[in-house]
Write an enzyme that holds these catalytic residues in place. Structure first.
Site, mmCIF file in Angstrom:
data_model
loop_
_atom_site.group_PDB
_atom_site.id
_atom_site.type_symbol
_atom_site.label_atom_id
_atom_site.label_comp_id
_atom_site.label_asym_id
_atom_site.label_seq_id
_atom_site.Cartn_x
_atom_site.Cartn_y
_atom_site.Cartn_z
ATOM 1 N N LYS A 1 42.467 77.575 11.349
ATOM 2 C CA LYS A 1 42.288 77.655 12.799
ATOM 3 C C LYS A 1 41.207 76.646 13.182
ATOM 4 O O LYS A 1 40.274 76.405 12.406
ATOM 5 C CB LYS A 1 41.855 79.074 13.169
ATOM 6 C CG LYS A 1 41.823 79.344 14.672
ATOM 7 C CD LYS A 1 41.423 80.797 14.979
ATOM 8 C CE LYS A 1 41.574 81.116 16.449
ATOM 9 N NZ LYS A 1 41.263 82.536 16.756
ATOM 10 N N SER B 1 44.729 84.604 19.672
ATOM 11 C CA SER B 1 44.428 83.212 19.901
ATOM 12 C C SER B 1 44.768 82.315 18.697
ATOM 13 O O SER B 1 44.849 81.101 18.847
ATOM 14 C CB SER B 1 42.947 83.047 20.240
ATOM 15 O OG SER B 1 42.140 83.404 19.129
ATOM 16 N N SER C 1 43.203 88.490 17.622
ATOM 17 C CA SER C 1 43.662 87.110 17.438
ATOM 18 C C SER C 1 44.305 86.759 16.113
ATOM 19 O O SER C 1 44.931 85.709 16.001
ATOM 20 C CB SER C 1 42.509 86.139 17.700
ATOM 21 O OG SER C 1 42.182 86.157 19.053
#
Lengths: 468, 457
Positions: free
Chosen positions: A76, A151, A175
Site C-alpha cells: 500500500k 482504503s 481498510s
C-alpha cells in the site's frame, strides 16, 4: 502455472521442486500489470522491470531458503520505501521519495520478498471504496462498474488480478478487511500493537493497524508471523511472543464457541443477500463443530459517532506536518475528504469543544472496548459480515460521506476496541463476492486464523478467481 | 498609588542526555554543522514514530524530586499543535494535564555579601509543575544567491527539554535573579544539564503584571492577581532577564498610573535597545488543541522506582553549605562560595582529606576561594604543596599579621569603606600600605587575602 490461482504456499513449493522459477513468476506478474493496470488502476508505481528481474535471477541462482524467497508483493502506498516513491494516494506526496524503509518493509525484504510496486488507495487511508484517491480510482476485478473497497483498494485488486502474490494494507476502520471482502480475498486486521507502525504514514495513530491481503489464510498467517512482533522504533508494539501462525491452522471447530452480535444482525441497512450468505457460512461452521450463540455489543449504535470524532482528531494532527514547507506540494493539494477530516478533527480538539467531543468519544471508546472484553469471556470468536452490502457501484456513495462512513459499521468497532479480525471469503451473490469477518480477543490472531482456515478448507471460495 | 510586580516564570532546560528525546540522534547540537544530527524521527518524516528516552524521563523526575515536587504516579505525553517552520511535525510532543512532577517549592535566601544586596530575602517560591517536552529546530535568516531566505537547522529538533513553571510568587527582580541562579545551580548539581544560558541550554520566560498595593496594614498577600499578564519569551541571559523585567515594571507602571491597563501580551526582549516589544496579543493566542500523544503509551511509576531515582539526588547546595559551616567551622561566606559548584565543593573535601595537621581548613578555603585555583589542573596534593611553600615564604606569625592588618585598616578607614562599597582600586592601596608595614616578610597575595578576610568578618 496460472498466477491468479497461485498462492505463496504453492509458489514456494514450485520454486523448491523447480516447476517454475522466480523469474517466471515475476514476469507473469509484470504481464498482468501490463494487461490490467490501465483499466483497473491497482498500482500507482511499478518498480522497473530490469531491477525486478535482476532480483529474481539472483534468488533463482542461490536458493529458496527464506520464508518468502522470491515472492512478489505489492505495498500500500502508505508504506515508506527507501528510494521508491510513496504518495499515500495523495497529490501532496506526488513527488515524495522516502529515505528509509518501514519496519514491516524491512522485515518483508529480509524474508526474501520482492517489492513489485506501490498500490493505489484512498488518499491517506480516508475512504471505504478507493474513490478518494487523488489519482484514478481502482475498479473491482469481479465487476469493473463497482468499487473494490478501500482504503487499501489497489492492494486487493493487485492480488486478485495476479499482479503479485500478496500485498500489504493498513486497517484503521476497515481498510484491509473491506477490500478483501469486496475482492474475494483474505485480509487481516491484527491486534493494535501486534505489527509495527514505524514507517507507515499515519492516519489515526491509536487505530492504525498493519495487515496483509492474500488469497488464502495460510498465506496470510505466513506473512503475519514475519511482520508481527516488538519493534524498538514503535513504542506501542507489544512484547507478546509471535506464534508461528501458519503452523496452527488445522483441526476442527469442535469445542469452539462463536458469538453472533445481535446488534449487527438487527441492522436495517443489511442487504438480505449478504445476510443469507452469512447465515449459510454460520451454518457451515456449526456443521464443522462450532457452537453458535447470540451475544450483545450494546454500544454498537454509538460506535460510528465515536469513531468519526476520534479518528479525524488524530488525522488533523497527523496531517499537520504536510504544511507546504517540505515534500514539494502545498496544502491546497489536499483532496476534499482529507480537508473534511482535518476540519472535523480540528473542531473536535478546539478549546471549548474538546470536552464535548474528543473527551466524550474517548469515554465511549472505553465502553466499546469493554463490550468486546465482556463478549470474549463467553466466546472464542465473533462472526459477522465484513460489509453490510455487496460491492457498490462507482459513484453511488461518493456524494454522501455519511452513507460511505456507514458501510464500515461492522468493522470500525473492531478498530475502536483494538482486537484482531480477519475477512475470509464466504460465497457469491451473482458474480459479486461476500466476505465474512471473524473477530478474536486481543492478540488472538492464532485463534481466528485457525477458525478461518478450517472454514476455508471446507468451502474453498477463494478458488473462484476474477472473471477477467 | 503604589504598584508591586507579580512575577511568575517558566524556565526551559535542555537535558544533557547523550541522545535526543525521541530518537537516537546525538543531543549535543551546539556549534555543529547544520542538519548533520537528524533522522526520520526528529525531521518529522511521514511514518516516523517517537520512542521516549528513558534517561530523560528519569532525570525530569530527579529534578522534580530535588525541587520538592510530587511525582504523578500516572503521567503521559500530549501533542501541542501550532504551525512554525522549525516544528517539523506541526505539533510539539509535550505534557499537558499530567506532567511528571507537580507542586514543589524552592527556598530563596540571599547572602548579602555574595549578592551585594541591601535587601535580605528569605522566602519560598512555589513550583507549579515540572514537565518534559522536545525542543524545536532553529531558523537561520540568510542571503543565498542574492535571495533573502530562511533556513531550518534541525540539529536541535527533538532535544529533551524540561520546563519548570513557578507560581506567580516573585515580587522583585532580585527574587527572580536568585531563583534562576539557584535553579541553575541545582540542575548542575544533579548533572542533568550544563544549563548554559549563553548556549541556549537554559532559557527564561518571565510573566509580569503589576498589582495595586492597597494599604499598609493589609500586608498579608491577597490572593487576587491582575487580570492580565505579559509574557516575555526566550531570554538567554540572567542580565537580560533582569533588564527585561525592570523595563516591563516601568512600562506597565507608567500605563497604570496614566489610567491604562496593559493588555495580555507576549513580548520579546530586544537586547540591543534594552526594551521589550509586543509580539502577540491575547486574541492571537494559539489554540494548541492538546490531546494525548497516541504514539507513546502512558507512564506509570512504582514507589520503588521513584525511591531509586530519589537516591540519586545526593547532597544539594543548601544542605552542603550547612554541613560545611557546622562540620568545618567555615563562615557562611566561605561555605557559600565553596559549594557554588559541586566540583569545587568536592575538591575542597578531597584536599582536606589529604592535608597535614599544620594547614588549617580556613587556609585551604582561602586558597580555593581567593586564589581561584584551577581545580581541573591542580590536584589536591599539588595545591597542598603550593600552600606549604608559600607559608614558608611568609615569615610572619599570625599575631604579627593581625597587628599589621588592623593597623592598616585603622589608618585608612576611608579606603576600607571605599572597598566595602565596591571600589576594587581601594584594595590595592590597602595592600600597598600593608606591604610597607610587613617590610618584605610577606607577599602581596597573602596580605591581600588577609585584608579581604578581615574586612568581611
Amino acid at each position: 502455472m496460472d498466477i491468479k490461482e497461485l498462492t505463496i504456499q504453492s509458489a514456494l513449493e514450485g520454486f523448491q521442486k523447480k516447476k517454475f522459477t522466480v523469474v517466471d513468476v515475476v514476469r507473469a506478474c509484470l504481464a498482468n500489470i501490463q494487461k490490467y493496470n490501465d483499466d483497473y488502476h491497482a498500482l500507482l508505481t511499478v518498480v522497473d522491470e530490469k531491477t525486478l528481474l535482476c532480483q529474481a535471477e539472483k534468488i533463482d541462482k542461490t536458493d529458496y531458503s527464506l520464508p518468502l524467497s522470491g515472492i512478489p508483493i505489492v505495498l500500500k502506498d502508505l508504506f515508506t520505501t527507501t528510494g521508491l516513491r510513496t504518495t499515500a494516494g495523495s497529490k501532496v506526496l506526488e513527488h515524495y521519495t522516502p529515505v528509509y524503509d518501514a519496519t514491516v518493509v524491512a522485515r518483508l525484504k529480509a524474508a526474501g520478498a520482492i517489492i513489485i510496486g506501490k498500490a493505489n488507495q484512498d488518499a491517506w487511508g480516508h475512504g471505504s471504496s478507493g474513490e478518494n484517491t487523488d489519482y484514478i480510482p481502482a475498479k473491482n476485478p469481479y465487476d469493473p462498474s463497482r468499487v473494490p473497497g478501500g482504503s487499501s483498494s489497489g492492494s486487493a485488486v493487485a492480488v486478485a488480478l495476479g499482479m503479485c502474490l500478496a500485498s500489504t494494507g493498513t486497517d484503521t476502520g476497515s481498510s484491509v478487511r473491506g477490500p478483501a471482502a469486496f475482492c474475494n480475498l483474505v485480509g487481516l486486521k491484527p491486534t493494535y500493537g501486534r505489527v509495527s507502525r514505524y514507517g507507515i504514514i499515519a492516519m489515526a495513530s491509536s487505530f492504525d493497524t498493519i495487515g496483509h491481503i492474500t488469497k488464502t489464510v495460510y498465506d496470510n498467517a505466513l506473512m503475519c508471523e514475519i511482520t508481527a512482533g516488538k519493534d524498538a522504533y514503535d513504542a506501542t508494539t507489544g512484547d507478546q511472543q509471535v506464534p508461528t501462525y501458519s503452523q496452527g491452522l488445522d483441526g476442527t471447530l469442535r469445542g469452539k464457541t462463536i458469538g453472533l452480535p445481535k446488534e449487527y444482525f438487527e441492522l436495517k441497512g443489511m442487504d438480505p443477500r449478504v445476510r443469507d450468505a452469512t447465515q449459510a457460512a454460520i451454518k457451515k461452521m456449526e456443521d464443522l463443530g462450532a457452537r453458535v450463540i447470540e451475544v450483545s455489543l450494546p454500544h454498537t449504535t454509538v460506535a460510528m459517532a465515536c469513531y468519526y470524532i476520534l479518528v479525524p482528531s488524530e488525522v488533523s494532527s497527523n496531517l499537520a506536518r504536510f504544511d507546504g514547507v517540505r515534500f514539494g506540494c502545498g496544502r491546497e493539494t489536499f483532496g476534499l475528504e482529507a480537508k473534511r477530516r482535518v476540519m472535523i478533527g480540528t473542531y473536535a480538539l478546539s478549546s471549548g469543544y474538546y470536552d464535548a467531543y474528543y473527551q466524550t468519544a474517548a469515554k465511549i471508546r472505553t465502553l466499546i472496548k469493554k463490550d468486546f472484553d465482556d463478549v470474549f469471556t463467553k466466546v472464542d470468536a465473533i462472526v459477522a459480515p465484513s460489509s453490510p452490502t455487496l460491492p457498490f457501484t462507482i459513484g453511488e456513495r461518493s456524494s454522501d460521506p455519511v452513507a460511505m462512513y456507514l458501510s464500515d459499521i461492522f468493522m470500525c468497532p473492531v478498530n475502536i476496541s483494538g482486537v484482531p479480525a480477519v475477512n475470509v471469503p464466504c460465497g457469491f451473490v451473482g458474480d459479486l463476492p461476500v466476505g465474512l469477518q471473524i473477530i478474536g480477543p486481543q492478540f488472538g490472531e492464532q485463534n481466528i486464523y485457525q477458525i478461518a482456515s478450517v472454514y476455508e478448507k471446507a468451502t474453498e471460495w477463494y478458488k473462484r478467481t476474477t472473471p477477467v | 498609588m503604589n504598584y508591586e510586580p507579580i512575577i511568575g516564570i517558566e524556565v526551559h532546560v535542555e537535558l544533557g542526555t547523550a541522545s535526543k528525546m525521541f530518537c537516537g540522534c546525538p543531543a549535543d547540537h551546539f556549534g555543529k554543522e547544520p542538519n548533520t544530527q537528524t533522522c526520520p524521527v526528529c525531521l518529522g518524516l511521514p511514518g516516523a514514530l517517537p520512542v521516549p528516552n528513558k534517561k530523560a524521563v528519569e532525570w525530569t523526575i530527579l529534578l522534580g524530586l530535588a525541587l520538592g515536587c510530587t511525582i504523578n504516579e500516572e503521567s503521559k505525553f500530549d501533542r501541542k499543535h501550532y504551525f512554525y517552520p522549525d516544528l517539523p511535525k506541526g505539533y510539539q510532543i509535550s505534557q499537558y494535564d499530567q506532567p511528571l512532577a507537580i507542586g514543589g517549592s524552592l527556598e530563596l535566601s540571599n547572602n548579602p555579601i555574595i549578592q551585594s544586596s541591601n535587601n535580605p530575602i528569605k522566602k519560598k517560591i512555589r513550583i507549579r509543575r515540572v514537565h518534559l517536552e522536545e525542543d524545536t529546530g532553529k531558523l537561520q535568516h540568510a542571503v543565498v544567491d542574492g535571495q533573502r531566505v530562511s533556513l531550518v537547522d534541525f540539529n536541535r529538533s527533538g532535544v529533551a527539554l524540561v520546563e519548570i513553571v513557578t507560581e506567580p510568587d516573585f515580587r522583585s527582580v532580585e527574587e527572580v535573579d536568585l531563583f534562576t541562579k539557584k535553579l541553575q545551580q541545582i540542575v548542575r548539581y544533579l548533572r542533568i544539564s550544563s544549563a548554559d544560558m549563553e548556549k541556549g541550554s537554559m532559557r527564561i520566560e518571565p510573566s509580569i503584571s503589576m498589582r495595586k498595593v492597597e494599604s499598609r496594614k493589609s500586608k498579608v498577600e491577597s490572593g487576587e492577581y491582575p487580570n492580565y499578564r505579559v509574557e516575555i519569551k526566550n531570554i538567554n541571559s540572567f542580565k537580560f532577564a533582569r533588564k527585561a523585567i525592570e523595563y516591563e515594571i516601568i512600562r506597565q507602571t507608567e500605563m497604570l498610573v496614566h489610567g491604562d491597563t496593559p493588555t495580555q501580551q507576549t513580548r520579546g526582549y530586544v537586547e540591543a535597545k534594552g526594551v521589550t516589544v509586543a509580539q502577540r496579543e491575547k486574541e492571537e493566542a494559539h489554540d494548541y488543541r492538546y490531546f494525548p500523544e497516541p504514539d507513546i503509551p502512558p507512564m506509570r511509576w512504582e514507589s520503588s522506582q521513584l525511591s531509586a531515582i530519589s537516591r540519586q539526588i545526593g547532597e544539594l547546595p543548601d544542605a552542603k553549605m550547612k554541613r560545611f559551616i557546622t562540620a568545618y567551622g567555615l563562615s557562611a561566606y566561605d561555605a557559600g562560595l565553596l559549594v557554588e559548584t559541586k566540583e569545587r565543593a568536592e575538591y575542597f573535601e578531597q584536599v582536606i582529606r589529604q592535608k597535614s595537621a599544620v594547614i588549617s581548613l580556613k587556609t585551604i578555603a582561602n586558597w580555593i576561594i581567593n586564589k581561584k585555583v584551577d581545580i581541573e589542573k591542580t590536584s589536591p596534593a599539588q595545591l597542598l604543596e603550593q600552600i606549604v611553600e608559600s607559608t614558608v615564604v611568609s615569615a610572619i606569625t599570625d599575631s604579627e599579621m593581625e597587628t599589621i592588618i588592623k593597623q592598616v585598616l585603622l589608618d585608612n578607614v576611608k579606603a576600607a569603606e571605599d572597598y566595602k562599597n565596591g571600589k576594587a582600586q581601594a584594595l590595592m592601596f590597602l595592600v600597598g600600605q600593608a606591604m610597607r608595614l610587613a617590610k618584605g616578610k610577606s607577599t602581596a597575595e597573602i596580605l591581600k587575602i588577609n585584608i579581604i578576610e578581615t574586612i568581611k568578618i
